[in-house]
Write a protein that holds these residues in place. Structure first.
Motif, PDB file in Angstrom:
ATOM      1  N   ARG A 225       0.101   4.300  15.303  1.00 39.12           N
ATOM      2  CA  ARG A 225      -0.157   4.870  14.023  1.00 39.12           C
ATOM      3  C   ARG A 225      -1.012   3.661  13.101  1.00 39.12           C
ATOM      4  O   ARG A 225      -1.846   4.017  12.237  1.00 39.12           O
ATOM      5  CB  ARG A 225       0.986   5.532  13.332  1.00 39.12           C
ATOM      6  CG  ARG A 225       0.656   6.127  11.871  1.00 39.12           C
ATOM      7  CD  ARG A 225       1.828   6.379  11.167  1.00 39.12           C
ATOM      8  NE  ARG A 225       1.504   7.040   9.905  1.00 39.12           N
ATOM      9  CZ  ARG A 225       1.152   6.184   8.722  1.00 39.12           C
ATOM     10  NH1 ARG A 225       1.480   5.177   8.877  1.00 39.12           N
ATOM     11  NH2 ARG A 225       0.708   6.840   7.601  1.00 39.12           N
ATOM     12  N   ASP A 226      -0.298   2.668  13.004  1.00 36.73           N
ATOM     13  CA  ASP A 226      -0.843   1.680  11.944  1.00 36.73           C
ATOM     14  C   ASP A 226      -1.856   0.684  12.813  1.00 36.73           C
ATOM     15  O   ASP A 226      -2.000  -0.277  12.471  1.00 36.73           O
ATOM     16  CB  ASP A 226       0.255   1.177  11.484  1.00 36.73           C
ATOM     17  CG  ASP A 226       0.783   1.656  10.496  1.00 36.73           C
ATOM     18  OD1 ASP A 226      -0.035   2.371   9.713  1.00 36.73           O
ATOM     19  OD2 ASP A 226       2.095   2.014  10.663  1.00 36.73           O
TER      20      ASP A 226
ATOM     21  N   ASP B 204       6.036   4.320   5.442  1.00 33.00           N
ATOM     22  CA  ASP B 204       6.892   3.532   6.035  1.00 33.00           C
ATOM     23  C   ASP B 204       6.677   2.280   5.619  1.00 33.00           C
ATOM     24  O   ASP B 204       7.490   1.202   5.832  1.00 33.00           O
ATOM     25  CB  ASP B 204       6.175   3.411   7.519  1.00 33.00           C
ATOM     26  CG  ASP B 204       4.966   2.968   7.714  1.00 33.00           C
ATOM     27  OD1 ASP B 204       4.151   3.537   6.935  1.00 33.00           O
ATOM     28  OD2 ASP B 204       4.512   2.147   8.397  1.00 33.00           O
ATOM     29  N   HIS B 205       6.384   2.036   4.206  1.00 36.01           N
ATOM     30  CA  HIS B 205       6.260   0.860   3.321  1.00 36.01           C
ATOM     31  C   HIS B 205       7.060   0.821   2.026  1.00 36.01           C
ATOM     32  O   HIS B 205       7.289   0.214   1.458  1.00 36.01           O
ATOM     33  CB  HIS B 205       4.993   0.332   3.098  1.00 36.01           C
ATOM     34  CG  HIS B 205       4.423  -0.054   4.465  1.00 36.01           C
ATOM     35  ND1 HIS B 205       4.148  -1.501   4.822  1.00 36.01           N
ATOM     36  CD2 HIS B 205       3.959   0.469   5.321  1.00 36.01           C
ATOM     37  CE1 HIS B 205       3.173  -1.418   5.982  1.00 36.01           C
ATOM     38  NE2 HIS B 205       3.137  -0.138   6.314  1.00 36.01           N
TER      39      HIS B 205
ATOM     40  N   HIS C 214       0.993  -1.051   0.079  1.00 29.29           N
ATOM     41  CA  HIS C 214      -0.074   0.086  -0.025  1.00 29.29           C
ATOM     42  C   HIS C 214       0.794   1.120  -0.159  1.00 29.29           C
ATOM     43  O   HIS C 214       2.053   0.935  -0.055  1.00 29.29           O
ATOM     44  CB  HIS C 214      -1.140  -0.015   1.353  1.00 29.29           C
ATOM     45  CG  HIS C 214      -0.391  -0.131   2.558  1.00 29.29           C
ATOM     46  ND1 HIS C 214       0.432  -0.856   3.206  1.00 29.29           N
ATOM     47  CD2 HIS C 214      -0.344   0.938   3.294  1.00 29.29           C
ATOM     48  CE1 HIS C 214       0.735  -0.557   4.197  1.00 29.29           C
ATOM     49  NE2 HIS C 214       0.398   0.415   4.617  1.00 29.29           N
TER      50      HIS C 214
ATOM     51  N   HIS D  27       1.611   3.775   2.034  1.00 30.38           N
ATOM     52  CA  HIS D  27       2.151   4.429   3.228  1.00 30.38           C
ATOM     53  C   HIS D  27       3.762   4.630   2.977  1.00 30.38           C
ATOM     54  O   HIS D  27       4.173   3.435   2.778  1.00 30.38           O
ATOM     55  CB  HIS D  27       1.727   3.822   4.327  1.00 30.38           C
ATOM     56  CG  HIS D  27       0.250   4.142   4.652  1.00 30.38           C
ATOM     57  ND1 HIS D  27      -0.377   3.332   5.788  1.00 30.38           N
ATOM     58  CD2 HIS D  27      -0.488   5.088   4.195  1.00 30.38           C
ATOM     59  CE1 HIS D  27      -1.935   4.100   5.806  1.00 30.38           C
ATOM     60  NE2 HIS D  27      -1.739   5.107   5.002  1.00 30.38           N
TER      61      HIS D  27
ATOM     62  N   HIS E 200      -7.485  -0.919   5.348  1.00 28.98           N
ATOM     63  CA  HIS E 200      -6.187  -0.054   5.835  1.00 28.98           C
ATOM     64  C   HIS E 200      -6.186   1.288   5.124  1.00 28.98           C
ATOM     65  O   HIS E 200      -6.303   2.313   5.433  1.00 28.98           O
ATOM     66  CB  HIS E 200      -5.010  -0.862   6.143  1.00 28.98           C
ATOM     67  CG  HIS E 200      -4.034  -0.027   6.617  1.00 28.98           C
ATOM     68  ND1 HIS E 200      -3.700   0.618   7.943  1.00 28.98           N
ATOM     69  CD2 HIS E 200      -2.871   0.458   6.079  1.00 28.98           C
ATOM     70  CE1 HIS E 200      -2.631   1.242   8.062  1.00 28.98           C
ATOM     71  NE2 HIS E 200      -1.905   1.240   6.950  1.00 28.98           N
TER      72      HIS E 200
ATOM     73  N   ASP F  31      -0.416  -3.990   6.088  1.00 29.34           N
ATOM     74  CA  ASP F  31      -0.940  -3.567   7.579  1.00 29.34           C
ATOM     75  C   ASP F  31      -2.443  -4.004   7.716  1.00 29.34           C
ATOM     76  O   ASP F  31      -3.314  -3.236   8.048  1.00 29.34           O
ATOM     77  CB  ASP F  31      -0.949  -2.039   7.558  1.00 29.34           C
ATOM     78  CG  ASP F  31       0.423  -1.413   7.821  1.00 29.34           C
ATOM     79  OD1 ASP F  31       1.297  -2.392   8.062  1.00 29.34           O
ATOM     80  OD2 ASP F  31       0.583  -0.236   7.667  1.00 29.34           O
TER      81      ASP F  31
HETATM   82 ZN    ZN Z   1      -0.045   1.586   6.452  1.00 33.53          ZN
END
Ligand code: ZN
Length: 255
Positions: A254-255, A57-58, A53, A55, A110, A127
């Motif tokens: 956050r997640d 952080d990914h 996805h 985001h 998510h 996530d």
């Molecule tokens: Zn995420």
């Protein structure tokens, strides 16, 4: 095919699959430095990056990994198109990497376009599900998230959940708030605390075990409804929404 993971950022799992020829696939690289270091150390030959996805952080590691290894093909859903993705994929698609077929599973909730990757027995679920918990629901996609989780529940029991964050301890503390007498949850909590103390990796997470200790996979259970003060007839989806909304305040993750 060998699976390994790198812990990155605060609590992210970056998954790496590699074969006997040392060709590898990287899933959700939220940062680049640690991944490149590992690739060099292990003498891997990176072939592809898979994104679940959009985001950061990914996805934040993609750009620099590509600078170093420009031949890598980046796969991701439509919502990740601005993160150097060159193959847009969707639920129902199949891709073939390192001579293995990987099924693309649509798991929105998510984020609206979230996908998961299934290479039996591994499910890279980003996530959507975590051990003993699930991802946060953004943009009010509760019914989509609920349906995604229900669809994961139908995977074979020996499916290994390769989730993108390590929140197991805080998830179990949240679960014990509702089910303080649950033997499976209590026992697992003790077991992983010991592993963490001994600095051992707490992975793997098997779906059949998660069905016992993850309350987001147990929202149809009478005992859970009862402990929350609801009637037996209370809808499983309503229980899910209730739990997820409390978790947003309880854990403040956050997640
Ligand atoms: Zn995420």
């Amino acid at each position: 095919m060998i699976l390994t993971n790198i812990m990155a950022l605060k609590n992210n799992y970056i998954w790496i699959l590699y074969d006997k020829n040392n060709s590898c696939i990287i899933i959700d690289p939220g940062e680049s430095k640690i991944v490149i270091k590992e690739i060099i150390q292990k003498k891997w030959n990176p072939k592809a990056i898979l994104l679940t996805h959009n985001h950061v952080d990914h996805t934040n590691g993609v750009e620099n990994i590509l600078k170093k290894y420009p031949k890598i093909i980046v796969f991701g859903p439509e919502e990740t198109k601005n993160f150097h993705v060159n193959e847009i994929i969707k639920g129902g698609d199949k891709i073939n990497l390192l001579e293995y077929d990987i099924d693309i599973i649509s798991t929105p909730g998510h984020t609206l376009g979230h996908i998961s990757y299934y290479l039996k027995p591994y499910l890279f679920c980003g996530d959507t599900l975590f051990s003993a918990g699930c991802g946060k629901v953004f943009k009010n996609n509760y019914i989509k998230m609920y349906n995604s989780i229900q669809s994961i529940k139908l995977f074979p029991n020996n499916t290994v959940l390769c989730c993108a964050h390590e929140y197991t301890v805080s998830n179990l503390i949240f679960s014990m708030h509702f089910l303080p007498q649950d033997k499976n949850i209590k026992c697992y909590y003790k077991k992983i605390q010991k592993k963490i103390f001994l600095k051992k990796n707490i992975f793997p997470f098997f779906l059949n075990h998660e069905k016992k200790i993850n309350i987001f996979l147990r929202t149809d259970e009478f005992f859970l409804k009862k402990s929350m003060g609801f009637k037996k007839s209370k809808d499983s989806f309503e229980i899910f929404c209730y739990l997820r909304k409390i978790k947003d305040i309880f854990g403040a993750k956050r997640d």
